[in-house]
Design a protein around this motif. Structure first.
Motif, short mmCIF file in Angstrom:
data_model
loop_
_atom_site.label_atom_id
_atom_site.label_comp_id
_atom_site.label_asym_id
_atom_site.label_seq_id
_atom_site.Cartn_x
_atom_site.Cartn_y
_atom_site.Cartn_z
N LYS A 134 46.55 13.07 32.56
CA LYS A 134 47.92 12.60 32.69
C LYS A 134 48.81 13.66 33.34
O LYS A 134 48.68 14.85 33.07
CB LYS A 134 48.50 12.24 31.33
N PHE A 135 49.69 13.19 34.20
CA PHE A 135 50.71 14.06 34.77
C PHE A 135 51.81 14.22 33.74
O PHE A 135 52.42 13.24 33.30
CB PHE A 135 51.26 13.44 36.05
N ALA A 136 52.08 15.46 33.31
CA ALA A 136 52.99 15.71 32.19
C ALA A 136 54.20 16.54 32.58
O ALA A 136 54.88 17.08 31.71
CB ALA A 136 52.23 16.40 31.07
N CYS A 137 54.48 16.64 33.88
CA CYS A 137 55.53 17.55 34.33
C CYS A 137 56.74 16.82 34.90
O CYS A 137 57.48 17.38 35.72
CB CYS A 137 54.97 18.52 35.38
N ASP A 138 56.95 15.58 34.48
CA ASP A 138 58.07 14.82 35.02
C ASP A 138 59.40 15.49 34.69
O ASP A 138 60.33 15.47 35.49
CB ASP A 138 58.04 13.39 34.46
N ARG A 159 60.93 15.19 43.38
CA ARG A 159 60.19 16.32 43.93
C ARG A 159 59.31 16.89 42.83
O ARG A 159 59.82 17.26 41.76
CB ARG A 159 61.14 17.40 44.45
N ALA A 160 58.03 16.98 43.06
CA ALA A 160 57.15 17.58 42.06
C ALA A 160 57.48 19.06 41.91
O ALA A 160 57.98 19.70 42.85
CB ALA A 160 55.68 17.40 42.47
N PRO A 161 57.22 19.65 40.74
CA PRO A 161 57.50 21.08 40.56
C PRO A 161 56.77 21.93 41.59
O PRO A 161 55.70 21.57 42.06
CB PRO A 161 56.98 21.36 39.14
N LYS A 162 57.35 23.07 41.90
CA LYS A 162 56.76 23.93 42.92
C LYS A 162 55.39 24.46 42.54
O LYS A 162 54.60 24.82 43.41
CB LYS A 162 57.70 25.11 43.21
N ASN A 172 68.11 26.27 39.81
CA ASN A 172 67.66 26.66 38.49
C ASN A 172 67.43 25.44 37.64
O ASN A 172 68.10 24.42 37.78
CB ASN A 172 68.70 27.57 37.82
N ASP A 173 66.48 25.54 36.71
CA ASP A 173 66.20 24.43 35.82
C ASP A 173 67.39 24.19 34.90
O ASP A 173 68.09 25.09 34.49
CB ASP A 173 64.97 24.71 34.96
N LYS A 174 67.59 22.94 34.55
CA LYS A 174 68.65 22.58 33.63
C LYS A 174 68.23 22.94 32.22
O LYS A 174 67.06 23.09 31.91
CB LYS A 174 68.93 21.08 33.75
N ASP A 175 69.23 23.04 31.33
CA ASP A 175 68.96 23.43 29.96
C ASP A 175 68.05 22.45 29.25
O ASP A 175 67.33 22.80 28.33
CB ASP A 175 70.28 23.56 29.18
N ASP A 176 68.08 21.18 29.69
CA ASP A 176 67.26 20.19 28.98
C ASP A 176 65.85 20.11 29.55
O ASP A 176 65.08 19.25 29.16
CB ASP A 176 67.91 18.80 29.05
N VAL A 177 65.51 20.98 30.48
CA VAL A 177 64.15 21.01 31.02
C VAL A 177 63.34 22.13 30.40
O VAL A 177 62.29 21.91 29.80
CB VAL A 177 64.19 21.16 32.56
N ILE A 178 63.81 23.34 30.53
CA ILE A 178 63.15 24.48 29.91
C ILE A 178 63.98 24.89 28.70
O ILE A 178 65.07 25.41 28.83
CB ILE A 178 63.02 25.66 30.88
#
Length: 656
Positions: free
Chosen positions: A349-353, A409-412, A617-623
């Motif tokens: 499964k792709f888990a990085c949405d 966009r998929a993560p880098k 930069n990633d948002k607070d609700d991502v990392i």
């Protein structure tokens, strides 16, 4: 899962088809208009329905088909084409429209496209700018109700010494194409030696660069690694330096001009022409795959084939023709991987949405090239709480948001290498090219090519390449028939990418820096982690690093916490249990982390702020960090990390 029925458009010589057949699927239909390619297809895929032109194919021909594959023409989008007319002004690539004509009449569950990376790039700039071909492809898929994902995949990831980057698009009516194309990923940190017994391409290059920086001589390094130093070069191209230990991308014109410089163990140098048999093997075909003239001569039934009339003689295939078709084909290794993933589309499964970034506009990159189409993206036609859908719903419009607003966009860190494979350098891989005296390049041609490079401003040519180009052919080279592969054996269909001649020297690929990872004390099932690591499971790859993973920065997915990733550092390794201690950035500690049971991604040096493809930069609700955790609650024990949405404690190990 039972084998899938495959229909192939723009078949060429059947690179995609051969890969899918090796993956266990059944080729039911092929469409190709070049009569010489059709000769190869009839010889290699006897009994498969073969139609002449995609323009004449009716949707009814797709009845009972599970997968439609299409490596549509690339000439109008290729960056090697100086004009790059694109879909609007070109005549070849626009034929992809017939794929959507057929899908409109008959929906097929799965669709696979393959093409060059030029389909991601804009054509010209300013007022004359033309959108990339990928924009047309995904717009048509969305209009037909297909979820889609695409990814750039490099052939080097499969261990073959061939630099060939291609875009693969997978679309589905019912499945999740991200699971097929994006769920596997490799960010090798040195675990390749433990998994493959030799370094992957990235580690191979890193080891060579580290040796050079340390002052180790090239000759001494090659005595323990590449065995035979090599470099490929296109004698008709002066804008590019020779490539060390890999073959430059074979195109329709460059294959016949490609030569290989070598430095033997006895310190002699030479330059050979690349043979068609080795070119076929570099693309994953058996040696002799396109040599249908000899196959016809050996076959007593060739004259009885229905497709040949008594008055028509088959077109012969010259060596130049065969190089042309090889350069135009899809690499079998890449298509076989896609076929294997489609055999078990839901196995991973792709888990990085949560770490993906939304598209800023329907077709990015017109004004800012850095915001153009990424190397991996997807659209599963679902907003999943996207704030833009709420904004659209609150507007005066009562219609659904446009499909492009659901593109991501998929993560880098989704790299061009989906898994870990040991790299076989070009000098080890080649068979016939460096074994035949007739393949030696004349001194006059060598010197002319060298002078053209110098005139073009290249004064940093590798020493061994310079010596090879400026030396006369070795008169002592004799044909080595014992090392030549049997074409009859190769044409049987066996994949010869892992030949004995390359595995014999696999032990010599163990660098001193990698041997420290070969720890015999294992408290877990190493065969399980080996298999998972080879298949692109980053957590299993971390487990293979053992104590070398200490200090590694990673992110761990917590599904019970709204699929958030939490950043952590590996601080210790238990050799008996095979587990790690993680210190999370928010202060929590996991003393017995089993990465092979978790969704993990590495944090690289250039990825400390998140790794989304738009550079923000990633948002607070991502990392999640300490700033996003409610500190008013009592601290949790080290084995109980966080609470879920219901306020219940979530224990490590319960999330897989």
């Amino acid at each position: 899962m039972p084998p899938l029925n495959v229909a192939s458009l723009f078949t060429g010589i059947g690179g995609i088809d051969l890969g899918f057949a090796r993956a266990g699927h059944v080729i039911r239909l092929q469409v190709e208009r070049d009569e010489r390619c059709k000769r190869v297809l009839r010889a290699r895929f006897p009994g498969v329905a073969l139609l002449h032109d995609v323009e004449a194919v009716l949707p009814s021909a797709l009845e009972g088909i599970d997968v439609l594959v299409a490596g549509f023409p690339c000439v109008d989008c290729s960056t090697l084409n100086a004009t790059r007319p694109g879909l609007k002004h070109g005549r070849e690539t626009r034929a992809v429209a017939h794929v959507f004509r057929l899908l409109e009449g008959k929906r097929v569950p799965w669709v696979v496209f393959e093409n060059v990376t030029g389909i991601l790039k804009w054509h010209k700039t300013g007022a004359n700018a033309q959108a990339p071909a990928i924009d047309y492809v995904v717009n048509e898929l969305e209009a037909l109700g297909y979820r889609w994902a695409y990814r750039v995949v490099d052939l080097l990831a499969f261990g073959a010494p061939h630099k060939r980057r291609r875009v693969f698009v997978v679309a589905s009516l019912h499945g999740d194409p991200r699971d097929v194309l994006l769920s596997q990923n490799s960010d090798c940190q040195g675990e390749c030696v433990a998994v493959e017994r030799r370094p992957c391409y990235d580690c191979f290059v890193y080891d060579n660069a580290a040796s050079a920086a340390a002052g180790e001589s090239t000759d001494a390094k090659n005595a323990t690694t590449t065995v035979m130093e090599s470099a490929s070069m296109d004698f008709g191209e002066r804008r590019q330096l020779p490539l060390r230990d890999v073959c430059q991308c074979l195109t329709t014109t460059s294959g016949a001009r490609t030569c290989v410089a070598i430095r033997r163990a006895n310190h002699t140098h030479d330059v050979f022409k690349l043979t068609i048999e080795d070119a076929e093997r570099l693309m994953g075909f058996p040696a002799g795959y396109t040599d249908v003239d000899s196959v016809s001569a050996r076959s007593k039934r060739s004259k009885k084939r229905r497709h040949l009339s008594n008055s028509t003689q088959p077109l012969s295939l010259s060596i130049r023709d065969r190089f042309h078709f090889i350069g135009n084909a899809c690499a079998v290794q890449q298509s076989e991987w896609i076929g294997q993933r489609l055999s078990f589309p839901y196995a991973m499964k792709f888990a990085c949405d949560a770490m993906s970034a939304a598209f800023e506009e329907p077709c990015p990159g017109r004004k800012d090239a850095s915001k153009s189409w990424p190397l991996a993206a997807y659209n599963v036609l679902s907003f999943d709480g996207d704030m833009r859908s709420a904004a659209w719903a609150s507007s005066s419009s009562s219609s659904l948001p446009p499909a492009w607003m659901r593109r991501r966009r998929a993560p880098k860190f989704i790299s061009e290498r989906p898994f870990v494979r040991g790299f076989v350098p070009l000098g080890v891989f080649l068979r016939s090219s460096i074994k035949r005296a007739a393949n030696l390049v004349a001194f006059e041609r060598r010197r002319t090519y060298y002078d053209r490079l110098v005139d073009h401003g290249f004064d940093d040519i590798d020493t061994f390449v310079r010596k090879a180009l400026l030396s006369a052919p070795d008169a002592n080279v004799v044909d080595d028939a014992s090392s030549m592969s049997s074409i009859d054996d190769d044409v049987s269909g066996e994949n010869d990418d892992d030949d004995d001649d390359s595995s014999d020297v696999s032990q010599s690929f163990l660098s001193s820096s990698a041997q420290k990872h070969d720890d015999k004390s294992q408290g877990f099932e190493s065969n399980v982690t080996h298999s998972l690591a080879r298949d692109g499971h980053v957590g299993a790859a971390l487990a293979e690093l053992k104590d070398a993973a200490i200090g590694q920065r990673i992110r761990v997915l917590w599904p019970a916490m709204q699929n958030k990733f939490f950043a952590a550092t590996v601080t210790s390794f238990d050799a008996q249990a095979g587990t790690f201690q993680l210190d999370y950035d928010d202060g929590d500690v996991d003393a017995a982390f089993k990465p092979w049971n978790e969704h993990v991604c590495f944090i690289g040096q250039n990825d400390s702020d998140g790794g989304d493809n738009d550079g923000d930069n990633d948002k607070d609700d991502v990392i999640a960090t300490r700033s996003s955790i409610d500190l008013s609650t009592p601290p949790q024990p080290s084995r109980v990390m966080r609470t879920n949405a219901k306020g219940e404690a979530v224990e490590i190990g319960s999330v897989v």
